[in-house]
Design an enzyme around this catalytic site. Structure first.
Site, PDB file in Angstrom:
ATOM      1  N   ASP A 265     -16.908   8.487   8.414  1.00 43.43           N
ATOM      2  CA  ASP A 265     -15.740   7.611   8.330  1.00 43.43           C
ATOM      3  C   ASP A 265     -14.484   8.419   8.621  1.00 43.43           C
ATOM      4  O   ASP A 265     -14.454   9.631   8.411  1.00 43.43           O
ATOM      5  CB  ASP A 265     -15.634   6.969   6.945  1.00 43.43           C
ATOM      6  CG  ASP A 265     -14.779   5.710   6.964  1.00 43.43           C
ATOM      7  OD1 ASP A 265     -15.348   4.605   7.093  1.00 43.43           O
ATOM      8  OD2 ASP A 265     -13.531   5.815   6.882  1.00 43.43           O
TER       9      ASP A 265
ATOM     10  N   ARG B 255       0.825  -1.215   0.000  1.00 45.12           N
ATOM     11  CA  ARG B 255       0.000   0.000   0.000  1.00 45.12           C
ATOM     12  C   ARG B 255       0.860   1.267   0.000  1.00 45.12           C
ATOM     13  O   ARG B 255       0.530   2.235  -0.666  1.00 45.12           O
ATOM     14  CB  ARG B 255      -0.965  -0.019   1.180  1.00 45.12           C
ATOM     15  CG  ARG B 255      -2.018  -1.101   0.975  1.00 45.12           C
ATOM     16  CD  ARG B 255      -3.097  -1.066   1.997  1.00 45.12           C
ATOM     17  NE  ARG B 255      -4.095  -2.104   1.719  1.00 45.12           N
ATOM     18  CZ  ARG B 255      -5.121  -2.372   2.483  1.00 45.12           C
ATOM     19  NH1 ARG B 255      -5.317  -1.684   3.579  1.00 45.12           N
ATOM     20  NH2 ARG B 255      -5.968  -3.316   2.164  1.00 45.12           N
TER      21      ARG B 255
END
Ligand SMILES: C[S@@+](CC[C@H](N)C(=O)[O-])C[C@H]1O[C@@H](n2cnc3c(N)ncnc32)[C@H](O)[C@@H]1O
Length: 264
Positions: free
Chosen positions: A135, A33
């Site tokens: 979120d 990532r």
């Protein structure tokens, strides 16, 4: 592969921000990532990227790292038992009650919030309800507002809802769906970190806190759930993911059925 030292440094930063502790088992995943972010900055080596990240302390780059390291998997009508429970709740509602409010805490890219909205629109009509999605990841909040999804995430969506509340993409949008403007009008998304004091969102009839507690250790899990139920109406319900029991905590909750709680 990222060095152990760089891994420890970047995961400590991620833990401070998100509350999530990534174990060494996630080293390969973290490497993959961060490699993407390093490449975007023209840096070929992940360790050097981490060094730059910690030296520069640039808040925008830190947000990009947090966005990349959170797990955002989600899809429409996930864990259908909760939607069946909600439908029964709506069936018992009489006409002149205050707006029905639902919170999708940890809403990721928004599929959960829009699934709830479809059910509410179906049972209550176009008005008299509201869904709020929050979120930690700003990239996810942006995606949720965009409301454009690959069709395969809608495998569990009832066909009638697909027809009524979604537009099928054509041409360059082939294979995607867009949530209709009418449905989007009653759904809003904002950033919120469940590890910190929560923004003023009002109180809710139902709170979905699903597939996020699993990432936290027991004290953090209890602290988050405690903060979240502070926003629950007296006769409201809290839904957790089916792998996330709260029965072992000291929270004032009574289990109603698996992964469904009411205030004790
Ligand atoms: C696996 S998704 C769950 C999505 C949806 N609730 C579901 O069940 O399908 C987990 C989400 O939790 C969010 N998250 C992780 N830590 C968080 C925190 N401290 N505060 C708010 N959201 C967080 C992640 O960004 C991610 O979008």
């Amino acid at each position: 592969m990222i060095s152990q030292q760089a891994f420890d440094a970047v995961t400590a930063m991620f833990h401070r921000v998100s509350g999530i502790q990534l174990t060494t088992a996630k080293r390969a995943l973290v490497t993959g990532r961060l490699q993407k972010l390093a490449q975007a900055r023209g840096i070929g080596n992940v360790d050097r990227y981490v060094e730059m990240l910690l030296d520069e302390n640039d808040p925008d780059e830190l947000v990009r790292v947090v966005d990349k390291l959170t797990t955002n998997e989600t899809y429409f009508f996930r864990e259908p038992e909760h939607f069946e429970f909600l439908a029964r709740m709506l069936g018992r509602r009489s006409g002149s009650q205050p707006p029905f409010r639902v919170w999708s805490a940890a809403s990721s890219s928004g599929e959960e919030a829009y699934s709830i909205a479809m059910l509410l629109a179906d049972h209550l009509g176009p008005r008299g309800w509201e869904v709020v999605g929050t979120d930690l990841s700003t990239a996810m909040v942006d995606a949720a507002r965009r409301a454009l999804y690959p069709l395969e995430r809608a495998r569990q969506m009832p066909q009638a809802y697909l027809k009524r509340y979604c537009l099928r993409g054509m041409g360059e949008y082939e294979g995607q769906l867009l949530i209709s403007r009418d449905l989007r009008a009653n759904v809003r998304f904002t950033g919120a970190n469940l590890m910190e004091s929560l923004p003023d969102l009002g109180t809710f009839d139902v709170i979905f806190l699903r597939n996020v507690l699993i990432y936290f250790d027991p004290p953090a899990k209890e602290a988050i759930a405690g903060r979240v139920i502070g926003k629950l109406k007296r006769d409201g319900y809290l839904f957790t993911g089916h792998a996330e029991s709260l029965t072992a905590t000291r929270l004032p909750l009574r289990s109603v059925q698996p992964a469904v709680y009411e205030l004790a």
